[in-house]
Motif scaffolding. Structure first.
Motif, PDB file in Angstrom:
ATOM      1  N   ALA A  41       2.878 -16.209  35.116  1.00 31.36           N
ATOM      2  CA  ALA A  41       4.035 -16.111  36.008  1.00 31.36           C
ATOM      3  C   ALA A  41       4.331 -17.458  36.666  1.00 31.36           C
ATOM      4  CB  ALA A  41       3.767 -15.048  37.079  1.00 31.36           C
ATOM      5  N   PHE A  54      -3.771  -9.302  25.419  1.00 33.39           N
ATOM      6  CA  PHE A  54      -4.396  -9.876  26.617  1.00 33.39           C
ATOM      7  C   PHE A  54      -4.228  -8.944  27.816  1.00 33.39           C
ATOM      8  CE2 PHE A  54      -4.081 -14.763  25.589  1.00 33.39           C
ATOM      9  CZ  PHE A  54      -4.637 -14.551  24.354  1.00 33.39           C
ATOM     10  N   SER A  55      -2.957  -8.723  28.226  1.00 32.04           N
ATOM     11  CA  SER A  55      -2.681  -8.006  29.473  1.00 32.04           C
ATOM     12  C   SER A  55      -3.116  -6.550  29.395  1.00 32.04           C
ATOM     13  CB  SER A  55      -1.185  -8.043  29.781  1.00 32.04           C
ATOM     14  OG  SER A  55      -0.715  -9.354  29.755  1.00 32.04           O
ATOM     15  N   GLN A 111      -0.079 -20.641  50.763  1.00 31.42           N
ATOM     16  CA  GLN A 111       0.741 -20.662  49.547  1.00 31.42           C
ATOM     17  C   GLN A 111       2.223 -20.974  49.818  1.00 31.42           C
ATOM     18  OE1 GLN A 111       1.330 -17.246  46.856  1.00 31.42           O
ATOM     19  NE2 GLN A 111      -0.412 -18.077  45.728  1.00 31.42           N
ATOM     20  N   GLU A 134       4.698 -18.298  39.691  1.00 29.32           N
ATOM     21  CA  GLU A 134       3.841 -18.633  40.840  1.00 29.32           C
ATOM     22  C   GLU A 134       2.472 -19.134  40.399  1.00 29.32           C
ATOM     23  OE1 GLU A 134       5.783 -16.052  40.606  1.00 29.32           O
ATOM     24  OE2 GLU A 134       7.151 -16.357  42.286  1.00 29.32           O
ATOM     25  N   SER A 175       3.641  -7.609  22.861  1.00 28.23           N
ATOM     26  CA  SER A 175       4.784  -7.859  21.977  1.00 28.23           C
ATOM     27  C   SER A 175       4.361  -7.661  20.537  1.00 28.23           C
ATOM     28  CB  SER A 175       5.287  -9.292  22.134  1.00 28.23           C
ATOM     29  OG  SER A 175       5.644  -9.538  23.455  1.00 28.23           O
ATOM     30  N   TRP A 178       2.193  -4.240  27.537  1.00 31.73           N
ATOM     31  CA  TRP A 178       3.243  -5.259  27.363  1.00 31.73           C
ATOM     32  C   TRP A 178       2.974  -6.111  26.117  1.00 31.73           C
ATOM     33  CZ3 TRP A 178       1.170  -6.144  32.703  1.00 31.73           C
ATOM     34  CH2 TRP A 178       1.655  -5.141  33.572  1.00 31.73           C
ATOM     35  N   GLY A 185      -2.888  -8.493  34.866  1.00 33.91           N
ATOM     36  CA  GLY A 185      -1.773  -9.293  34.369  1.00 33.91           C
ATOM     37  C   GLY A 185      -2.059 -10.754  34.671  1.00 33.91           C
ATOM     38  N   SER A 186      -1.592 -11.202  35.831  1.00 34.65           N
ATOM     39  CA  SER A 186      -1.887 -12.582  36.232  1.00 34.65           C
ATOM     40  C   SER A 186      -3.392 -12.801  36.369  1.00 34.65           C
ATOM     41  CB  SER A 186      -1.211 -12.890  37.569  1.00 34.65           C
ATOM     42  OG  SER A 186       0.175 -12.671  37.469  1.00 34.65           O
ATOM     43  N   GLN A 191      -0.685 -10.138  20.502  1.00 36.79           N
ATOM     44  CA  GLN A 191      -1.604 -10.778  21.446  1.00 36.79           C
ATOM     45  C   GLN A 191      -2.042  -9.742  22.466  1.00 36.79           C
ATOM     46  OE1 GLN A 191       0.421 -14.012  23.435  1.00 36.79           O
ATOM     47  NE2 GLN A 191      -0.919 -13.894  25.199  1.00 36.79           N
TER      48      GLN A 191
HETATM   49  C1  FAD Z   1       8.643 -10.127  27.450  1.00 37.88           C
HETATM   50  C2  FAD Z   1       7.184 -10.100  27.724  1.00 37.88           C
HETATM   51  C3  FAD Z   1       6.317 -10.166  26.670  1.00 37.88           C
HETATM   52  C4  FAD Z   1       4.948 -10.098  26.902  1.00 37.88           C
HETATM   53  N1  FAD Z   1       4.118 -10.140  25.833  1.00 37.88           N
HETATM   54  C5  FAD Z   1       2.802 -10.015  26.034  1.00 37.88           C
HETATM   55  C6  FAD Z   1       1.929  -9.978  24.928  1.00 37.88           C
HETATM   56  O1  FAD Z   1       2.360 -10.063  23.789  1.00 37.88           O
HETATM   57  N2  FAD Z   1       0.621  -9.829  25.151  1.00 37.88           N
HETATM   58  C7  FAD Z   1       0.106  -9.745  26.422  1.00 37.88           C
HETATM   59  O2  FAD Z   1      -1.087  -9.663  26.572  1.00 37.88           O
HETATM   60  N3  FAD Z   1       0.913  -9.769  27.506  1.00 37.88           N
HETATM   61  C8  FAD Z   1       2.247  -9.897  27.333  1.00 37.88           C
HETATM   62  N4  FAD Z   1       3.083  -9.909  28.421  1.00 37.88           N
HETATM   63  C9  FAD Z   1       2.518  -9.711  29.738  1.00 37.88           C
HETATM   64  C10 FAD Z   1       2.453 -10.983  30.558  1.00 37.88           C
HETATM   65  O3  FAD Z   1       1.433 -11.812  30.095  1.00 37.88           O
HETATM   66  C11 FAD Z   1       2.245 -10.567  32.013  1.00 37.88           C
HETATM   67  O4  FAD Z   1       3.428  -9.908  32.411  1.00 37.88           O
HETATM   68  C12 FAD Z   1       1.974 -11.725  32.929  1.00 37.88           C
HETATM   69  O5  FAD Z   1       0.694 -12.259  32.698  1.00 37.88           O
HETATM   70  C13 FAD Z   1       2.083 -11.322  34.403  1.00 37.88           C
HETATM   71  O6  FAD Z   1       1.309 -10.200  34.676  1.00 37.88           O
HETATM   72  P1  FAD Z   1       1.912  -8.889  35.398  1.00 37.88           P
HETATM   73  O7  FAD Z   1       3.177  -8.559  34.685  1.00 37.88           O
HETATM   74  O8  FAD Z   1       0.856  -7.891  35.498  1.00 37.88           O
HETATM   75  O9  FAD Z   1       2.305  -9.370  36.830  1.00 37.88           O
HETATM   76  P2  FAD Z   1       1.374  -9.329  38.123  1.00 37.88           P
HETATM   77  O10 FAD Z   1       0.106 -10.017  37.847  1.00 37.88           O
HETATM   78  O11 FAD Z   1       1.346  -7.944  38.643  1.00 37.88           O
HETATM   79  O12 FAD Z   1       2.218 -10.251  39.087  1.00 37.88           O
HETATM   80  C14 FAD Z   1       3.518  -9.851  39.553  1.00 37.88           C
HETATM   81  C15 FAD Z   1       4.109 -11.008  40.279  1.00 37.88           C
HETATM   82  O13 FAD Z   1       3.317 -11.324  41.422  1.00 37.88           O
HETATM   83  C16 FAD Z   1       3.283 -12.714  41.647  1.00 37.88           C
HETATM   84  N5  FAD Z   1       1.900 -13.192  41.618  1.00 37.88           N
HETATM   85  C17 FAD Z   1       0.883 -12.784  40.843  1.00 37.88           C
HETATM   86  N6  FAD Z   1      -0.234 -13.455  41.093  1.00 37.88           N
HETATM   87  C18 FAD Z   1       0.060 -14.322  42.067  1.00 37.88           C
HETATM   88  C19 FAD Z   1      -0.663 -15.321  42.763  1.00 37.88           C
HETATM   89  N7  FAD Z   1      -1.957 -15.581  42.508  1.00 37.88           N
HETATM   90  N8  FAD Z   1      -0.015 -16.045  43.695  1.00 37.88           N
HETATM   91  C20 FAD Z   1       1.291 -15.807  43.959  1.00 37.88           C
HETATM   92  N9  FAD Z   1       2.024 -14.906  43.350  1.00 37.88           N
HETATM   93  C21 FAD Z   1       1.424 -14.168  42.414  1.00 37.88           C
HETATM   94  C22 FAD Z   1       4.159 -13.331  40.553  1.00 37.88           C
HETATM   95  O14 FAD Z   1       5.463 -13.460  41.038  1.00 37.88           O
HETATM   96  C23 FAD Z   1       4.134 -12.297  39.465  1.00 37.88           C
HETATM   97  O15 FAD Z   1       5.271 -12.390  38.633  1.00 37.88           O
HETATM   98  C24 FAD Z   1       4.448  -9.999  28.214  1.00 37.88           C
HETATM   99  C25 FAD Z   1       5.347  -9.963  29.280  1.00 37.88           C
HETATM  100  C26 FAD Z   1       6.698  -9.990  29.053  1.00 37.88           C
HETATM  101  C27 FAD Z   1       7.619  -9.964  30.221  1.00 37.88           C
END
Ligand code: FAD
Lengths: 381, 308
Positions: free
Chosen positions: A361, A131-132, B209, A363, A164, A162, A137-138, A129
């Motif tokens: 996430a 996406f990220s 929030q 949140e 998988s 990230w 990320g979020s 997948q």
């Molecule tokens: C084991 C694992 C497998 C994964 N597999 C895939 C995959 O196969 N394909 C893929 O595309 N992605 C994958 N991901 C990525 C995953 O989709 C992202 O980690 C996720 O969307 C969060 O993005 P980020 O890690 O960039 O966190 P960030 O967006 O940087 O956010 C970090 C933290 O900030 C906080 N935060 C973020 N936004 C907000 C908000 N609006 N309000 C309040 N708090 C907030 C949350 O606590 C969040 O955890 C995987 C992740 C993991 C851990």
């Protein structure tokens, strides 16, 4: 309101348990320690899923026309609970049957269906997948990997992270930018991973070897027909996919199984007489039950043909709370499990800690609940 | 598995909603801290909503649904013990039913008054007495949003009842869980309305929030409390009942603090009715040993009594 399983549902669950007992090897628990995307597990899953398919247990919840048995969402849940509680012997293929297959059925062209569904329904395909991205990320809609139409092709440039299963997957379900609009400028391409210009690098992680990767796209060309749905339709399509993803993973079942395992280990060696430990275990069990029932309330509505929206985020957060508490309970009461003496508990920990991050996430789930379930006024942007 | 309301349950809840309309909004009051109304009690008794358990087609889940619905009202009315434990008593007491745990008999007892039927839980057995004026002291100044009274002591002359103590405890816990779920839902709705309305720094408080997330988490927990209560009501199984009461007690503890916090000073004055829900929760959250007590019973039921 009735909380009993039917005899038929109980029999279905038993059939799955028997199947798992017959088809996972003796040393399965040690085996499951490899990450879900590891070469060992991916290879094992091909055989396991192939046999599941022969026994009509891989996609029983799919429509009859494309290889399913047309069973209802409760059966899908029972299936997923049994697989997850056993440490998910389907490996990365759980994604295929949960959401990639159903999404292709709903939005795919005849060519897509003919090309991709047989591999999924026979238990041989592995997808990833895309996406990220490093900057997205979020805030997924900010993604920048770009697909430019060049003649009859799209030319893709950018980076995913990230991801998988990317190391061994044959196909990527890729989100790319085809226009400037934040959400309506995103399209889905189904990209064979052996297309020239794709580079995959593994990122070591707590959850095991072989699971997480970064994927680079340098002038990767795929035909226009690789696009799923219309140009710009990605956001609508993945909203559909992600609800399936969120409800398709019964993490609460694995969490409860891990708790029961931890309690039985503690009991056997006489460490479960302490009031403090017993109280902690019961608190964890109550969160697992709350999560299970919150999920069931939604499955019930889906089984009755209703669409489930923001409440999925509520059930998902309940699951996150349960997962965290089980992981903490094990780390506190049985830390030797994380050193390797109890591989099942170690495996649970490695997967459990992901609950609040992957697929949205914690949140983000709370934001959705606040706005769309509680109907609170939205945050200013 | 079928988690929607049966048509009978839907009909009963609709009828209950229609009957409750006059009591939906909070009364203006000063002391005592609770709101009660004899007319509500009489209407409820007359309509037979608390007798649903005895009907085999309705049973304890329907009782839990009625209890949950009633607890959303700002008014306190005895329902849980009558609906869930009344049918075990064999007679039809004229007054309310009160519950006393001998380990904690000094706790204020909800609805205790003259002629109340008091059911007493001990590990060794269940007994009862009918309260007379000399046995208790009314506590009109108590900081709880129930009418409460305290026993001077446990009476010596108790009538033994042929009820399994484990079953009484389970039904008490089911009642607690269902009532807490309704109280929490009422308190959350009231708090969410306030923070959506109240503006500071030029925007509704609900757009911050720190507040949104804690309310969303409260929703998740309260939803869990509701479903745990209903699933526990379905079989009155001791393990499930204890888990339900445990989750409810922990949720009550977490939410009452936050909800008052989000109301600022208004949460401390009687301008706002929030206390009518939260100060019932504060009493319920400690019954039967509170969260830790329920956790102990849950552990015993799920994994067997502690050895060693
Ligand atoms: C084991 C694992 C497998 C994964 N597999 C895939 C995959 O196969 N394909 C893929 O595309 N992605 C994958 N991901 C990525 C995953 O989709 C992202 O980690 C996720 O969307 C969060 O993005 P980020 O890690 O960039 O966190 P960030 O967006 O940087 O956010 C970090 C933290 O900030 C906080 N935060 C973020 N936004 C907000 C908000 N609006 N309000 C309040 N708090 C907030 C949350 O606590 C969040 O955890 C995987 C992740 C993991 C851990």
């Amino acid at each position: 309101m009735n909380f009993e399983w039917t005899e038929e549902q109980n029999a279905f669950r038993q059939r799955l348990r028997d199947f798992i007992a017959r088809n996972v090897p003796e040393d399965w628990e040690r085996f499951a320690e490899h990450g879900p995307g590891s070469p060992a597990l991916t290879e094992f899953a091909r055989e396991f899923c192939g046999t599941l398919a022969e026994d009509d247990l891989l996609t029983p919840h799919w429509p009859v026309e494309i290889g399913g048995l047309g069973l209802d969402p409760w059966h899908q849940t029972i299936l997923a609970e049994e697989m997850w509680s056993a440490g998910e012997p389907r490996g990365g293929q759980y994604m295929n049957v949960n959401w990639i297959g159903p999404t292709l059925m709903k939005y795919g062209s005849e060519e897509h269906k003919a090309r991709y569904l047989p591999g999924i329904t026979s238990g041989q395909a592995l997808w990833c997948q895309g996406f990220s991205e490093p900057g997205s990320g979020s805030d997924l809609a900010s993604l920048r990997t770009r697909a430019e139409p060049v003649g009859e092709s799209y030319r893709i440039n950018g980076q995913k992270v990230w991801t998988s299963y990317a190391g061994l997957a044959e196909t990527c379900f890729l989100l790319c930018r085809t226009g400037e609009d934040r959400k309506r400028g995103i399209s889905i391409l189904l990209v064979p991973m052996d297309t020239p210009g794709i580079t995959v690098r593994e990122i070591p992680s707590i959850i095991g070897r072989g699971d997480i990767h970064e994927v680079f796209f340098d002038d990767v060309e795929v035909p226009l027909s690789a696009r799923l749905g219309e140009e710009g339709q990605a956001w609508e399509i993945i909203a559909y996919s992600l609800t399936n993803e969120r409800l398709g993973i019964p993490r609460y079942a694995l969490a409860r199984a891990a708790l029961e395992r931890a309690v039985s280990i503690l009991s056997e060696r006489g460490d479960f007489a302490d009031d403090a430990v017993r109280i902690a275990a019961a608190q964890v069990a109550s969160l697992c039950e709350a999560a299970r029932l919150a999920n069931y309330a939604l499955i019930d509505r889906r089984a009755k043909g209703e669409t489930v929206g923001a409440e999925a985020s509520s059930a998902r957060f309940a699951t996150i709370m349960a997962e965290r508490r089980v992981a903490e309970f094990v780390a506190e009461q049985l830390p030797e499990a994380l050193a390797g003496t109890h591989p099942f508990l170690k495996m649970h920990h490695q997967r459990g800690i992901v609950a609040g991050i992957a697929a949205g996430a914690a949140e983000i789930q709370l934001n959705i609940v606040a706005s769309d379930v509680l109907q609170l006024p939205r945050e200013p942007r | 598995m079928d988690l929607s309301l049966s048509s009978d349950q839907r009909t009963i809840l609709d009828a209950l909603d229609a009957m409750l309309r006059p009591w939906e909004s909070a009364p203006i009051h000063d002391a005592p801290l609770f709101a009660s109304d004899d007319a509500l009690e009489a209407a409820l008794a007359e309509a037979g909503f608390l007798q649903v358990t005895a009907d085999p087609d309705l049973g304890t889940v329907t009782a839990a649904l009625v209890i949950e619905r009633l607890a959303r009202l700002p008014y306190a009315v005895e329902a849980a013990a009558s609906a869930l434990i009344g049918p075990l008593l064999g007679d039809d007491p004229a007054g309310p039913i009160c519950l006393v745990d001998t380990r904690q008999w000094r706790r204020p007892v909800r609805y205790l008054r003259e002629n109340a039927r008091v059911v007493v839980l001990e590990d060794a057995g269940v007994s009862a007495f009918t309260a007379s004026a000399g046995q208790f002291r009314a506590e009109p100044k108590a900081l709880f949003a129930y009418p409460v009274a305290s026993l001077h002591e446990l009476p010596d002359a108790l009538e033994p009842l042929p009820i399994d103590p484990a079953q009484l405890r389970a039904r008490w816990q089911v009642g607690l869980a269902a009532e807490c779920a309704g109280l929490l839902a009422g308190a959350l709705a009231s708090t969410a309305a306030h923070v959506s309305d109240r503006q500071q720094f030029g925007r509704p408080l609900a757009t911050f929030q720190a507040i949104r997330h804690r309310l969303a988490e409260a929703h998740v927990r309260i939803n869990g409390a509701y479903w745990l209560a209903m699933s526990a009501a379905a079989g009155c199984d001791p393990g499930q009942a204890a888990l339900a009461a445990l989750h409810a007690a922990e949720t009550a503890r977490m939410c009452t603090y936050d909800f008052h916090q989000f109301l600022g000073a208004m949460g401390m004055t009687l301008e706002h009715p929030l206390h009518l829900w939260t100060y019932r929760l504060k009493l319920l959250a400690g019954e039967l040993g509170g969260a830790a007590g329920h956790a102990r019973s849950a552990a015993d039921a799920l994994w067997g009594p502690a050895e060693g």
